[in-house]
Structures are given as C-alpha cells and as structure tokens.
Write a protein that holds these residues in place. Structure first.
Motif, PDB file in Angstrom:
ATOM      1  N   LYS A  15     -46.635  69.305  29.503  1.00 29.32           N
ATOM      2  CA  LYS A  15     -47.709  68.622  28.777  1.00 29.32           C
ATOM      3  C   LYS A  15     -47.384  68.696  27.291  1.00 29.32           C
ATOM      4  O   LYS A  15     -47.107  69.782  26.763  1.00 29.32           O
ATOM      5  CB  LYS A  15     -49.055  69.302  29.055  1.00 29.32           C
ATOM      6  CG  LYS A  15     -50.213  68.710  28.278  1.00 29.32           C
ATOM      7  CD  LYS A  15     -50.598  67.342  28.807  1.00 29.32           C
ATOM      8  CE  LYS A  15     -51.549  66.626  27.884  1.00 29.32           C
ATOM      9  NZ  LYS A  15     -51.796  65.243  28.330  1.00 29.32           N
ATOM     10  N   GLY A  61     -57.580  67.946  36.605  1.00 26.98           N
ATOM     11  CA  GLY A  61     -57.535  66.509  36.339  1.00 26.98           C
ATOM     12  C   GLY A  61     -58.059  66.117  34.974  1.00 26.98           C
ATOM     13  O   GLY A  61     -58.104  64.939  34.656  1.00 26.98           O
ATOM     14  N   PHE A  62     -58.468  67.079  34.158  1.00 21.36           N
ATOM     15  CA  PHE A  62     -58.978  66.730  32.834  1.00 21.36           C
ATOM     16  C   PHE A  62     -57.851  66.349  31.879  1.00 21.36           C
ATOM     17  O   PHE A  62     -58.057  65.638  30.917  1.00 21.36           O
ATOM     18  CB  PHE A  62     -59.790  67.886  32.251  1.00 21.36           C
ATOM     19  CG  PHE A  62     -61.052  68.151  33.013  1.00 21.36           C
ATOM     20  CD1 PHE A  62     -62.015  67.158  33.155  1.00 21.36           C
ATOM     21  CD2 PHE A  62     -61.273  69.371  33.613  1.00 21.36           C
ATOM     22  CE1 PHE A  62     -63.174  67.387  33.866  1.00 21.36           C
ATOM     23  CE2 PHE A  62     -62.429  69.611  34.336  1.00 21.36           C
ATOM     24  CZ  PHE A  62     -63.378  68.616  34.459  1.00 21.36           C
ATOM     25  N   GLU A  63     -56.661  66.884  32.130  1.00 17.62           N
ATOM     26  CA  GLU A  63     -55.509  66.494  31.330  1.00 17.62           C
ATOM     27  C   GLU A  63     -54.477  65.868  32.268  1.00 17.62           C
ATOM     28  O   GLU A  63     -54.393  66.237  33.429  1.00 17.62           O
ATOM     29  CB  GLU A  63     -54.871  67.715  30.645  1.00 17.62           C
ATOM     30  CG  GLU A  63     -55.828  68.606  29.901  1.00 17.62           C
ATOM     31  CD  GLU A  63     -56.263  68.020  28.573  1.00 17.62           C
ATOM     32  OE1 GLU A  63     -55.600  67.074  28.105  1.00 17.62           O
ATOM     33  OE2 GLU A  63     -57.270  68.504  28.027  1.00 17.62           O
ATOM     34  N   SER A  64     -53.703  64.947  31.716  1.00 12.80           N
ATOM     35  CA  SER A  64     -52.655  64.326  32.531  1.00 12.80           C
ATOM     36  C   SER A  64     -51.308  64.871  32.106  1.00 12.80           C
ATOM     37  O   SER A  64     -51.000  64.906  30.921  1.00 12.80           O
ATOM     38  CB  SER A  64     -52.677  62.814  32.340  1.00 12.80           C
ATOM     39  OG  SER A  64     -53.938  62.312  32.657  1.00 12.80           O
ATOM     40  N   PRO A  65     -50.470  65.294  33.070  1.00  8.94           N
ATOM     41  CA  PRO A  65     -49.154  65.831  32.717  1.00  8.94           C
ATOM     42  C   PRO A  65     -48.240  64.741  32.174  1.00  8.94           C
ATOM     43  O   PRO A  65     -48.363  63.575  32.555  1.00  8.94           O
ATOM     44  CB  PRO A  65     -48.627  66.375  34.043  1.00  8.94           C
ATOM     45  CG  PRO A  65     -49.405  65.679  35.090  1.00  8.94           C
ATOM     46  CD  PRO A  65     -50.742  65.369  34.503  1.00  8.94           C
ATOM     47  N   ASP A  66     -47.329  65.125  31.277  1.00  9.82           N
ATOM     48  CA  ASP A  66     -46.390  64.162  30.712  1.00  9.82           C
ATOM     49  C   ASP A  66     -45.115  64.079  31.524  1.00  9.82           C
ATOM     50  O   ASP A  66     -44.378  63.105  31.446  1.00  9.82           O
ATOM     51  CB  ASP A  66     -46.044  64.556  29.272  1.00  9.82           C
ATOM     52  CG  ASP A  66     -47.159  64.169  28.342  1.00  9.82           C
ATOM     53  OD1 ASP A  66     -47.392  62.974  28.188  1.00  9.82           O
ATOM     54  OD2 ASP A  66     -47.820  65.078  27.812  1.00  9.82           O
ATOM     55  N   ASN A  78     -51.591  63.378  40.716  1.00  7.88           N
ATOM     56  CA  ASN A  78     -51.493  63.045  39.285  1.00  7.88           C
ATOM     57  C   ASN A  78     -52.461  61.959  38.832  1.00  7.88           C
ATOM     58  O   ASN A  78     -53.053  62.060  37.770  1.00  7.88           O
ATOM     59  CB  ASN A  78     -50.071  62.587  38.953  1.00  7.88           C
ATOM     60  CG  ASN A  78     -49.239  63.728  38.415  1.00  7.88           C
ATOM     61  OD1 ASN A  78     -49.713  64.864  38.413  1.00  7.88           O
ATOM     62  ND2 ASN A  78     -48.036  63.448  37.974  1.00  7.88           N
ATOM     63  N   ALA A  79     -52.603  60.915  39.647  1.00  6.52           N
ATOM     64  CA  ALA A  79     -53.380  59.769  39.188  1.00  6.52           C
ATOM     65  C   ALA A  79     -54.856  59.865  39.561  1.00  6.52           C
ATOM     66  O   ALA A  79     -55.633  58.973  39.256  1.00  6.52           O
ATOM     67  CB  ALA A  79     -52.786  58.482  39.752  1.00  6.52           C
TER      68      ALA A  79
END
Lengths: 358, 573
Positions: A15, A61-66, A78-79
């Motif tokens: 992230k 799910g509050f942050e999305s991995p890069d 992920n989605a």
C-alpha cells in the motif's frame, strides 16, 4: 458458532501513501505475504506507523492495496466493498451508533441482512449472554462503561458470524487492569465462538497473552511470524528481540563450531552457545540474552562490574558493565540470594541454551 | 511506485454503489446547470456578439457615466459599511465577552439584536429609516421639527446596511474572542500593561484577521444587497440596482449581463481573499477552548461607557424594528396616529394578501426540505467520502455564496428564457414556480452546507465505517447513521432555508412572473410607491411567520433534538 471459519491470505500486498507535507510517496505496507489459518487468533504487532492498521483496513476493505491480492477463504476480495466482505471489525473507538441502544446496535447488521424479527431476537440475546451483557438491552451506549462498550462492539461484530473477526487496537482506551481482564475475555469468546481473529496492537504483552501466532511488522514489512514462544526465544532480528520484551545484545565472533554448538568470543571471554549452524567460523554474531535468563554470581561466563542495584520487590534489578557493554539483569526472588551492591565485581552467568544467536 | 491498482480498485468499489453514483451525477448536473451555467452564460453573452468575441459591450457600459458612478458608489458604501459593521460588531462582542454586565436586561437586548436580522426580511430597516427620519419621520419631523430631511442616498444606505449587517460581525467576533486564552491577557497585565495596552497589544492583534474577515464578509453582503438601495437609495444607484434597472427599464440584456459580470468579479475576488486567506488565518488563532473563565472587567470607568454605547445602539436597532408593526397600525404615518386595522384589511381585501402569503409560503415550504437534504448530502460527500468530483462539488456549492442575487437573477434570465444556450432546451422551466424554487435552493445551499460540514466534522469517521462494515451500503449508512446524528443541523438548515427563501428578493424579483405574488416583492413595490402602511402590514406578517417558525424549531429541538440550540448561529456566514 461461525458458519464457516475462513482463512486469510495476503499475496505480495503493498500500500502506497503520500506524505501530505513532502508530497513524497512511500510504502505503508510493502510486499507482505501471509497466511492465516482458519480458526486461529493472529496478532499484528509493531510500533506505530509500521503498517499494521493499514493491513487490517485493507482486509476489511476500507483501503485498497496497490499491489497484490487479498483472499478470504478461497475468494479474491480486492474489489469488494467493506459491506460485501465477510469480515466484521471491532474499532479502536468502539464506534457504537450513539442514537441506538445496545439491542439495536447489535441487531443493526442482522436487520440489514433482512432476518426475521424472531431470529434476530434469539441471536442478539444469545450473543449478549456470551459477552456478559444480558438484561442490558435497552441501555443507551452513553450509559455504559468503557469495558461494557467494548463488549457491545464485540457482540455486534460476533453476531454477524463473520468469516474473520478484525480487531483494531480494541483495548487501547481502557485502563490497565481492565485491559488485562478484557483480553482474557476476548480470547475466551474467540475460542468459544471458534472464529478466525486478526488483532492489531502495539502492546507486546497483550499480543503474547492472546495469540496463536504473532506477526511482527516493522516499517511496512513483516519482520517475523511465529508463535509467542518462537518469537520470544528465537527472534530473527535485533528489532524483534528488542520489541518483544527486554533484551541485551552482546556482539562477538564465532571462534569454534561443532554442529549446532559453538563458542563465541565476547570481549575476550569464550561463551559456549547453541544454534550456530547458520554461521561459519570467524563470523560476526550477536547474542541475545534476556534479562531474566541471566543471573549474577561468583563464577560465570562474563566478568562484570555492577553499576546499578535496585530492589523491586519480586526481583532485584541490576545494571552491569561487561567491558563497554551494558547488560541488564533481573534476578527473581532475591530474598534468599546474595545481593550485589554498586561497585562489586561479579560474573554474568547463564545457560548455553538460553542465549539466542543472531 | 504506482498507485494505479488502488485507484482502479477504489473506482470499482465506487461504482459498486449505484445509489451513490446516481446521487453524485444528479448533484453535479444540478450544480452545473443552476450555478455554473447561469454564470457562464453571462460571460458568453457579454463577450460574444454577432461579430464574434469582442469587448464592445464592456466598452459600452464603461462609457455610461451612471455605471461608472454606480461602481464607485457601491464600493464607497461597501467600504464604509464593512468598517462600521466590523467595529460595532467588535464592540458588542467585546462587551459580551469581557465586561461584567450589570443587568440581565442588557444580555436580553444583545440576544434580540443578534436574532432580529435573521428573522426579518433584509430591507425592513429601510422602511423604518424612512418612517423615523424621512420627511414625515417621527424623529425628524415631530421631535426635531426638521421638515425637509432627506434620508435617501449614501448615508441612508450606509446606516441601514450597517444596522442590518453588524449583528453578523458580532456573532463572528464573539466566537473568536471567546476562544482567546485568558491567560495571555493575564500574562500581559501581570507584566505591567494597562488594560488599554493589553487591548491594543494582545487582544486586538489576535482578532485582527477575524476583524478583516468580518469586514470582507460585510463588504460582500453590502455590495450584493439589492433591496435596501432600491428603497432608500433614491437617486444614489449601486451596482445591484443599476443592473436591475438596466434590464427592467432599458431592456438592455447584453449590457445587464456585462454589468453583472463586473459585479460578480468584485464579489468573487473578495470572496476568494476572505475564504482562502483570512478565514484560515482567523480560525488559526482559535487554539481550542479557553482553559477557564475570564476575569470580567468590573471597573466602572470602562464598563459604563461601553455598556451605554451598546445599549443605545441596541435600543436604536430594536426601535427600528418596532417601527414596522406600528407603521402598519397607524392611520397615516407621520400625520394621524390613531390606531387602525385598515392596512391589514387592505392587504387581504384589496391587494390579494392571502395569495401573496400562500405563494411565498408554499414555494418556500417546497424549497426548504430540498435545500436541507441537498446540503446534508453535499456535506456528507465532502466530509466523509473520497471521490474525484468532490472538489468540484465543494467549490461550486461554496461559490454560490459569492454570487450576488442580482447576478444570479440575470444569469437565469439569460440562461433559461431562451432555453439552455438559447436552444430552447428547458425553456418551459422559465417563468414557472419551479425556477423560483430552484433559485431559493441555490441561494440557501451554501449556508446549509457550511453548517452541515461543521456538524459532520465532529462525528468520528469510524462510526460510519462500522455501519458500512456491518453490511450497510452508502445510502443505508446515510439514512440510518449520518442523518440521525446530524438531525439538529438538518432541522436548523430546514428552518434557515425556509426563512431565507421567504425573505429573499434580489434574484427573485427578476424572475417572478405575474402568476406568482411574493410577499417580499409586494413589500418592495409598496415601499417604492410610498404606501408605507401596506408595506409595513405585509412586513409585519412576514416577520411573524419567520419568527414563529424559528421559535417552533427551537421548541422542537429542545424536546426532540440531541443538543444545541439553533437560530442565531446560522447567520455567521
């Protein structure tokens, strides 16, 4: 109780955040891979800013991995938005809905799942019993103590029977005594419910007390994964050794080796150790010596001079100098032992298998 | 490093929420169509003529002596009103926060002074000014025996606007002074500074940015004010009235559009300075709550003159407001002081008063819940969500605050009378009640959004996250968590929107068609004709309605709300 225990898998997850001041990007979490077994209690442990909460929020799910992918059970999530994930979180601030009473707080998620009234009532009553809040259904959240709010937050997450339960430093707002009680409670309830739990904390004793596995993170990277015993007795780095409990570090050179056994030279003193199979002769190495594994005596491996001697009740606290190295020693049950005073010459003594070589 | 994956995932998550996507799209369409587009069309109309892009229109209006005069007039009035309001506001705020008030009477006066401008239509003071100091004015004619006093013109506007706007400054500065840590001033006293020295070297520098802020806010209000210059300006024209006359009298649509652009540029420039420079500075001095109470000044040599000044000003303002109902009750103002109900009877019998009140009431009643809900949705999106168009939504809804009503009115005329971009699209909207409702909404949106944003900022982010985590989608979170938590702010937004709508005039007067009778337009008409009895009767009933709705709301909040009392604070724009 849970429908299905689910494991969690992170594959090369990163992230990236932007520093708001310098506008520079940095990795909050970098290339993290881990696998959490169904039904286990795993703690993410580390100092503030190590990426543990970010990791947890990515799982929620509050942050999305890069980079990388997160799996819940066998499903790539992920989605998925947080409301579509089979996870439930206990927040640091509890985040109870202030306009609802206990019952409605716990029933909130069930109502969203359109369960019928009777089932909701049964489930809520059952879960409140489990967390020890039966009979308090109609209390408003502001009429509760910190510990009770904590229980509501836990009940609210548990009642959804999630595949994974997430804890974000849930005990940090409680006083020290209550923290100890609540962590035992959380462990008991997790065992009873048989649910997978991921728990974020910076308190190492909390992590030791409740975890099946501890994941230590440092600057966005996993430093070590293991049971509390493995991490305590066989830390993989000085950072881990220092973060979990207290540790003395003694720098030296491997001078003799026979299988796993060997001898390390520390400021001219030969110290027999175990677990040196990874090293070659003449390698630099560091001995990790826990303060409670060492004692002061008339004979031993390392000669030293006492510079601090302090009675603490259940133990005597010493600071001694071995050459230029400060070594801390906690000597338990000092009543029947000789007490060394500041200025005394003595020896640091320990068993060969109670030092760990890095 | 690339943040493309998270951006992509965030986008996917965002579009997984159709209600939110729809809301945002509708919101952007609304803001673009009803705030940005009318302003854009003004620019287009004033630059693009048959011969292509030129500045001919601007050259033409700049060559009109009365327009150039209007610019200097407007700025002169605005400057004086800004300074006077900020200083009087500071005086009131200082007395309230620093001086030991002897009686509760004075506190009551202060409260009333801060309340009155909120509930009254923006131009009643012009009416009472004329009735008190005009040719037939009670004070000038009967007390001072001056028979030819003229209140019309520069001083009339300046005094009336100052009296109307200083309570806003008072409320803004009160908040600032309250937050100054008293120990700063005590330290200065302790080091040997006199009380006056403390004021000039500690207190004043700390509130200076706030004072500048108050000055600019009032300046903008004064420049944008239409109704007061209309009634009491006489031949002294300001930009707002010049634009109005240009379009209603001279039917010069391009000229009016260009003038509107000039007016907009002035207010916009000041708004930007105020919003991004002074506001940030003046809140930076708010270092949190004062640690303990302030030792109030009890020294009589200080308290006496200050309280006397404040009391005199308050009584003057209250007298001006009291004038209005009496104006409606006297048989002929200035000549015959027998009480009568004939003006009220005439309002309803002869001048279709019932229809006027019904039209105003119904249109405002429709507009206010939409405004309140919209502003709560905007604040929710701005404070709690992350998405690309967020900056646009926030900026445009705040921009509406800097747009004078007259400018918006001209923009709507140019923008919708021939349909969007004169294509006939949405032309049927023009002249309907719907467009009036939309204007009401646009005019009250910024105030509601501001109060919503500050209410939402106080709510811990994780409360909504927890609901989201338990399975609620954005719509559910908003309806079951956010809205209940900001219920008070929503209610006050509702009433503020209602009050602002029912008392609005500047944009509305340009757009209203004969099929609708609006109270404010009626008051303006009768006041211009000199029919003060009728104008006062209309105004009295209007004040009763607005005051009643504010009272009702406070009562409602007291019994059903969660906390603070509202009604006064909403005016601090």
């Amino acid at each position: 109780m849970a429908k299905e225990k689910k494991g969690v898998r992170l594959e090369h997850v990163s992230k990236i955040y932007e520093d708001p001041k310098t506008k520079k990007e940095f990795y909050a979490v970098h290339d993290t891979s881990l696998s959490i077994a169904p039904g286990s209690f795993v703690t993410l442990l580390g100092p503030s800013g190590c990426g543990k909460t970010t990791t947890l929020r990515m799982i929620a799910g509050f942050e999305s991995p890069d980079e990388g992918e997160i799996y819940l059970g066998d499903e790539a999530i992920n989605a998925l938005t947080p409301n579509k994930r089979d996870t439930a979180m206990v927040f640091q601030s509890y985040a109870l809905l202030p306009h609802y009473n206990i019952y409605d707080n716990v029933a909130y998620g069930l109502k969203l799942r359109k369960l019928d009234r009777k089932t909701i009532k049964e489930k809520v009553t059952g879960i409140l019993k489990l967390v020890g809040l039966e009979g308090m259904e109609s209390r408003m959240t502001n009429q509760l103590s910190g510990g009770q709010q904590q229980r509501v937050a836990l009940a609210r997450a548990l009642v959804l029977e999630p595949g994974v339960l997430l804890f974000d430093e849930p005990l940090s707002n409680l006083d020290a005594k209550l923290r100890v009680t609540m962590r035992t409670e959380i462990r008991r309830i997790q065992q009873e419910a048989g649910i997978t739990a991921i728990y974020v904390t910076h308190d190492q004793s909390e992590a030791m007390a409740i975890s099946d596995q501890i994941i230590i993170m440092e600057k966005g990277v996993v430093a070590q994964i293991g049971t509390p015993q493995e991490i305590y007795y066989h830390p993989k780095s000085e950072f881990v050794a220092d973060f979990i409990g207290e540790a003395n570090f003694l720098k030296g050179k491997l001078t003799a080796k026979d299988g796993t056994r060997g001898t390390v030279d520390i400021s001219g003193n030969a110290v027999p150790v175990e677990g040196v199979d990874r090293f070659a002769l003449q390698d630099d190495c560091t001995l990790v010596l826990r303060p409670e594994s060492a004692r002061l005596s008339e004979s031993g491996q390392l000669p030293c001079k006492v510079i601090l001697s302090c009675f603490m009740g259940s133990y005597q606290n010493y600071h001694v100098m071995v050459g230029d190295n400060l070594v801390k020693i906690t000597d338990f049950n000092p009543k029947n032992k000789k007490i060394y005073e500041v200025g005394d010459d003595a020896f640091v003594a320990f068993d060969a298998d109670s030092v760990h070589v890095l | 490093m690339a943040r493309t994956q998270s951006a992509e995932l965030d986008r996917k998550k965002f579009f997984a929420d159709p209600i939110m996507v729809t809301t945002i799209v509708v919101l952007i369409a609304f803001l673009t169509l009803f705030i940005l587009y009318p302003l854009a069309i003004l620019l287009v109309d004033s630059f693009v003529t048959k011969d292509g892009v030129t500045v001919d229109v601007f050259r033409r209006i700049m060559n009109m002596p009365n327009f150039r005069k209007a610019i200097t007039n407007t700025l002169k009035v605005g400057f004086l009103v800004g300074i006077a309001s900020a200083l009087i506001g500071l005086l009131f705020a200082y007395v309230e926060e620093y001086v030991q008030l002897r009686t509760r009477f004075l506190g009551g006066l202060f409260k009333m002074v801060s309340m009155l401008p909120v509930v009254s239509p923006p131009f009643v003071l012009s009416l009472s000014m004329i009735m008190l100091f005009g040719k037939a004015g009670i004070i000038t004619r009967y007390l001072l025996h001056i028979y030819d006093n003229s209140v019309y013109g520069f001083w009339g506007i300046a005094i009336v606007q100052t009296m109307t706007f200083f309570p806003v400054c008072y409320m803004m500065l009160k908040g600032l002074l309250k937050n100054i840590d008293p120990s700063l001033e005590e330290a200065a006293r302790d080091m040997g500074a006199s009380r006056f020295k403390v004021f000039t070297t500690v207190t004043l520098p700390l509130v200076l940015p706030g004072l500048g802020n108050a000055f600019l806010v009032t300046f903008i209000e004064s420049i944008a004010d239409f109704a007061n210059p209309m009634i009491i300006g006489g031949s002294y024209d300001t930009l707002a009235t010049t634009i109005y006359l240009q379009i209603t009298g001279a039917y010069d649509k391009e000229g009016a559009a260009a003038m509107a652009v000039v007016l907009l540029c002035i207010t916009l420039a000041m708004f930007i300075v105020q919003k991004y420079y002074l506001e940030a500075k003046s809140t930076a001095t708010l270092s949190g709550k004062a640690s303990r109470g302030r030792m109030l000044i009890t020294d009589k040599s200080v308290t006496r003159p200050l309280t006397v000044m404040c009391a005199a000003l308050s009584l003057f303002v209250i007298l001006m407001y009291v004038c209005v109902p009496f104006g409606a009750l006297f048989r002929t103002w200035g000549y015959d002081f027998h009480l009568t109900t004939k003006w009220f009877v005439q309002v309803f019998k002869r001048y279709k008063g019932l229809k006027a009140f019904r039209d105003s009431f119904v249109l405002s009643l429709i507009a206010s819940p939409i405004t309140a809900l919209l502003s709560m949705i905007i604040s929710y999106l701005v404070v709690k969500r992350r998405f690309k168009a967020k900056g646009f939504i926030e900026a445009v809804s705040m921009l509406a605050m800097a747009v004078p009503g007259t400018v918006l009115g001209i923009g709507y005329i140019r923008g919708f009378s021939g349909g969007v971009f004169h294509t006939g699209f949405l032309q049927q909207l023009y002249g309907t009640g719907a467009i009036l409702i939309i204007v009401f909404i646009v005019r009250s949106l910024p105030t509601g959004t501001r109060s919503g944003i500050s209410a939402l900022r106080q709510i811990d982010k994780s409360i909504e996250e927890s609901a989201y985590d338990m399975g609620a989608d954005s719509f559910k979170v908003f309806m079951t968590v956010t809205l209940p938590l900001i219920k008070d702010s929503f209610l006050s937004g509702l009433v503020t929107a209602f009050v602002r709508s029912i008392t609005a005039i500047s944009a509305i007067i340009l757009l209203v068609t004969p099929q609708f009778l609006l109270i404010t337009v009626q008051i303006n008409e009768f006041a211009e004709k000199g029919a003060y009895g009728i104008a006062c009767a209309f105004a009295t009933i209007l004040i009763a309605i607005t005051y009643g709705s504010v009272l009702l709301m406070n009562l409602f909040i007291k019994y059903f709300g969660t906390s603070r009392k509202i009604g006064v604070t909403e005016n601090e724009s």
